[in-house]
Design a protein around this motif. Structure first.
Motif, short mmCIF file in Angstrom:
data_model
loop_
_atom_site.label_atom_id
_atom_site.label_comp_id
_atom_site.label_asym_id
_atom_site.label_seq_id
_atom_site.Cartn_x
_atom_site.Cartn_y
_atom_site.Cartn_z
N ARG A 3 -3.66 14.94 -1.67
CA ARG A 3 -5.01 14.64 -1.11
C ARG A 3 -4.73 13.82 0.23
NH1 ARG A 3 -6.84 11.45 -6.43
NH2 ARG A 3 -5.62 9.53 -5.98
N THR A 4 -5.88 13.68 1.02
CA THR A 4 -5.66 12.52 2.31
C THR A 4 -5.63 11.15 1.50
OG1 THR A 4 -7.04 13.84 3.66
CG2 THR A 4 -6.81 11.65 3.98
N PRO A 5 -4.67 10.25 2.10
CA PRO A 5 -4.61 9.30 1.28
C PRO A 5 -5.73 8.20 1.05
CG PRO A 5 -2.62 9.49 2.52
CD PRO A 5 -3.70 10.65 2.63
N ARG B 70 1.74 8.50 -3.70
CA ARG B 70 0.99 9.30 -4.66
C ARG B 70 0.20 10.17 -4.12
NH1 ARG B 70 -2.99 5.18 -6.62
NH2 ARG B 70 -4.09 5.67 -4.88
N VAL C 190 0.76 -1.22 0.04
CA VAL C 190 0.02 0.00 0.05
C VAL C 190 0.64 1.31 -0.04
CG1 VAL C 190 -1.78 -1.16 1.06
CG2 VAL C 190 -0.48 0.31 2.70
N VAL D 211 -6.22 5.27 0.54
CA VAL D 211 -6.01 3.75 1.22
C VAL D 211 -6.45 4.03 2.42
CG1 VAL D 211 -3.65 3.96 1.64
CG2 VAL D 211 -4.17 1.85 1.40
N LEU D 212 -6.19 5.06 3.10
CA LEU D 212 -6.68 5.05 4.50
C LEU D 212 -8.22 5.35 4.99
CD1 LEU D 212 -3.72 7.48 5.79
CD2 LEU D 212 -3.74 5.11 5.68
N ARG D 213 -8.90 5.38 3.82
CA ARG D 213 -10.38 5.40 4.29
C ARG D 213 -11.16 4.91 3.03
NH1 ARG D 213 -11.45 11.97 3.66
NH2 ARG D 213 -10.56 12.23 1.53
N HIS D 214 -10.76 3.74 2.31
CA HIS D 214 -11.48 3.08 1.39
C HIS D 214 -12.04 1.83 2.03
CE1 HIS D 214 -11.47 3.64 -3.00
NE2 HIS D 214 -11.45 5.05 -2.64
N ILE E 58 0.05 5.82 -0.91
CA ILE E 58 0.11 6.55 -0.21
C ILE E 58 1.14 7.71 -0.60
CG2 ILE E 58 0.98 7.34 2.35
CD1 ILE E 58 0.12 4.43 3.22
N ALA F 29 -5.92 -2.20 2.45
CA ALA F 29 -4.90 -2.59 3.18
C ALA F 29 -5.13 -3.89 4.24
CB ALA F 29 -4.52 -1.44 4.34
#
Lengths: 209, 209, 209
Positions: free
Chosen positions: B142-144, B136, B130, B146-149, B134, B153
């Motif tokens: 922008r807020t990653p 990118r 992941v 992967v942390l809110r999808h 992050i 992860a």
């Protein structure tokens, strides 16, 4: 003593990271990651910059479990935490000081391998002290608070200088730490109470750059 | 097999990075950099944290050329890519799994030099899986994601645990990889299809911190 | 000669970092940190990625003092700096070229320890040249300018290729540097004057990704 303060400090930092993640509506994984990075990211950056391999937390899995658990627990207890506001500020201040002293000692312990000047030792202490909060804010996509707040990084700088100065003149390690804690904590809490802050530099955009 | 999937995966990741750069109106250089970092940034972070020098891609220039070319090519073909939406989601999921397995193996291969516990091996797998996304998102300000999808992860975590568990009980490597791929891919695609996600932590700003 | 240009360049970069910090209303500590990172962050990233320990600036404390002082001084003189606009653009361009050449040489000097291909040597030069500006922009929470500006990273790429090409065919080092400077500086200043830029990739958000 430093060990117990360190444990309390990484827990408190992890919880502060989790709250920041919650303000960005992150999911459990995001909360765990930001909690981990806020608590252990400063030390990671320090180890990478000093070439201190293997990186500390990779040899202490319990710290990783602790910070992730503290972050996830925060999801459950966040609503009750506002009353603990003041306690957290004290824990955070203690963490700042403990992190700074630990960071200085890591740089000093590398002496046989790399020689680092006092400046670098001080920077290693400050990185450990304030690095985690910077990572937290970058990942939460906001301008790092530590760069425009009341005395915070300055307390870390002062503690590093005081601790190394007392060490240099040969003061007993336990007395040295106690003095550094009392002085650092007093200044940090006074800075919060009376809103002390460093001069701010405000520059308005114009054609330059 | 893992090698071919890896090649496809870094190409797909590079293209996803290029599209994110395009949404920020970056120039060719920005597109190339973000494509490179999205594809190879996770592995770079893993190598730096594990002390795995020289860093993998520095010894495989062809991977660098591949990701940069894929990024630049995306500038030309982006308009036709929307129809390939679903294919990309599958490639991205395969990449996530391949990256995770490779990351675990890199950490295991360092055993003679540094001893890393299972926790660190799992984290190395997840970082590789992941990390690129992050980077990118941080570079695109922008807020990653992967942390809110939806589960992303988490799939990486699950694949790492499954792969290491099967390895530990002595399952043949090829069977192990096949099982890890089938299970990981199924969960990832099911998560996309049914919109599975982890609990989100929403914390409203107030006086605390 | 490269040494003096390097000193001027890190000073100019530190001042550009300080101005960016001022636009975000940072305090003295923030200004000092961003000044330091803008000037020395690219080289730090290069050293970490190449495994070049100890990291350069840790062995040259005077560079750290210089960049921090330049940053803090900028707080005082910022209002007078707008008239120096053009001079700064030239200093920044010279810094870009000096950083690039130094970065290439650091990668080449690691030959006995790690073998890095020409691609990696070029990337080391570019990282040194443009890395600091990327750190500055991430910490100031804006999309890195270098990724969507007139020819900047491209000049770094061109200088790296020219310098290594001339070195490869055995041109005298001093002549090589002079040629690289004249060509690089001409292209960079021409790019600013005539607003040359790379093609931009604009991709509108839609359902994909």
């Amino acid at each position: 003593m430093l060990f117990y303060i360190y444990i309390v400090a990484i827990t408190a930092e992890a919880m502060s990271g989790a709250l920041a993640a919650g303000r960005r509506n992150m999911d459990m994984f995001g909360v765990a990651l930001i909690a981990f990075l806020t608590a252990l990211g400063g030390g990671t950056m320090r180890d990478i910059i000093l070439g201190n391999y293997p990186i500390s937390w990779t040899q202490h899995p319990s710290y990783v479990y602790l910070t992730i658990s503290a972050g996830l627990l925060t999801m459950l207890v966040a609503r009750y935490m506002q009353r603990l506001n003041r306690m957290f500020l004290v824990l955070d201040a203690m963490g700042l000081i403990a992190f700074t002293i630990i960071g200085c000692n890591v740089a000093l312990s590398l002496e046989p391998k790399y020689h680092y000047s006092t400046l670098v030792v001080v920077m290693a202490g400050m990185m450990t002290g304030v690095g985690g909060g910077i990572f937290r804010d970058i990942l939460c996509n906001r301008t790092p608070q530590v760069l425009r707040h009341e005395l915070y990084a300055s307390v870390s700088l002062l503690v590093a200088l005081l601790y190394l100065g007392l060490k240099y003149i040969g003061i007993d390690e336990n007395i040295n730490m106690s003095v550094s804690f009392v002085v650092g904590l007093s200044i940090r809490l006074a800075a919060i109470y009376w809103n002390w802050s460093l001069p701010v530099f405000s520059y308005s955009p114009n054609k330059w750059q």
